[in-house]
Scaffold this active site. Sequence first.
Site, PDB file in Angstrom:
ATOM      1  N   GLY A   1       0.808  -1.210   0.000  1.00  0.00           N
ATOM      2  CA  GLY A   1       0.000   0.000   0.000  1.00  0.00           C
ATOM      3  C   GLY A   1       0.844   1.262   0.000  1.00  0.00           C
ATOM      4  N   ASP A   2       1.966   1.211   0.708  1.00  0.00           N
ATOM      5  CA  ASP A   2       2.882   2.350   0.725  1.00  0.00           C
ATOM      6  C   ASP A   2       3.466   2.586  -0.669  1.00  0.00           C
ATOM      7  OD1 ASP A   2       2.424   2.151   3.488  1.00  0.00           O
ATOM      8  OD2 ASP A   2       4.170   0.855   3.737  1.00  0.00           O
TER       9      ASP A   2
END
Length: 322
Positions: free
Chosen positions: A257-258
């Site tokens: 997600g980062d």
Amino acid sequence: MNTKPSIITVTLNPAIDHTVFVDQLLRGTVHRATDSHRQAGGKGVNVATMLALGGASVAVTGFLGEDNPAIFETHFKRHALQDNFIRVPGETRTGIKIIDAQANDTTDLNLPGPAPSSAQCEGLLSTLLQQVQAGTWVVIAGSLPRGVEPAFLLELIPRLREAGAKVAIDSSGAALKAAVAAGVDLAKPNEHELAELLDAKFDDFQAILEAARKLCRERIPNLIVSLGGDGALFLTEDSELMASAPPVNVISTVGAGDSLLAGYLQGRLAGAPLEDCTRRATVYAWSRLESLVSALPAPDELQQRMARVRVQSIASGDAPSK
């Protein structure tokens, strides 16, 4: 003398990511790990690393335990990240992920970290204000450390925006609610964090979409909602897109997600059209899923992967096709 970076990531509660692989996790028994891996982590550090791999000039800041900084300092030097972390007494926490090969799932153990003082919080704010200029993106990512209340974000974010910075938030719970209340330019919740933020329950994709639309229209001009294996929604004031990768050989979900956020911001920094930003975001997440460490393919391969990303424009009231 440090030059001002194009983007700054703030990791208030970084962690050493320790991933352990076992054949089968059985409660109350002794296990022999088949493999393990340790690396400097925390959401903001992960975002910064992927941005640096893509060629951006990035500074990292937040609070780092002064008793075990070596793994982070080595990581920052390796990726040419400008280290503006404030050292605080104690050890940076460790986050342990136990991957069960048989069940194909992950068990997380997040240990506590050090607690910065109010003076150190003020020092962080001062450090950030010295670094930002008009148009600088500041990414605040991850959880709050012990002793730091969500009200800190209510002070920090307006000061950054008054200085001309654009603020992105990637957090959850009370920290995400405080950041949205303070006013941010970009947020990247997943569907569960979005539901918690809005005190809502989503029964289907259409409910997620309508909630995201309302949030984007009323409070956050740029909104990314990650949907796991189904891809991600990318909403702005005048565009709604959904992007998804082809089937991926998932090695680890740490940092995916980062990486999605990093790829999107990489496109924004380059002035790319929204569709290109969504494609780059998806490829960054895709690449991270296939590796235990932050990594990007060679430029030619990256472009080929971007071409394989499926991007759909969402007409009002319509769910995208599968």
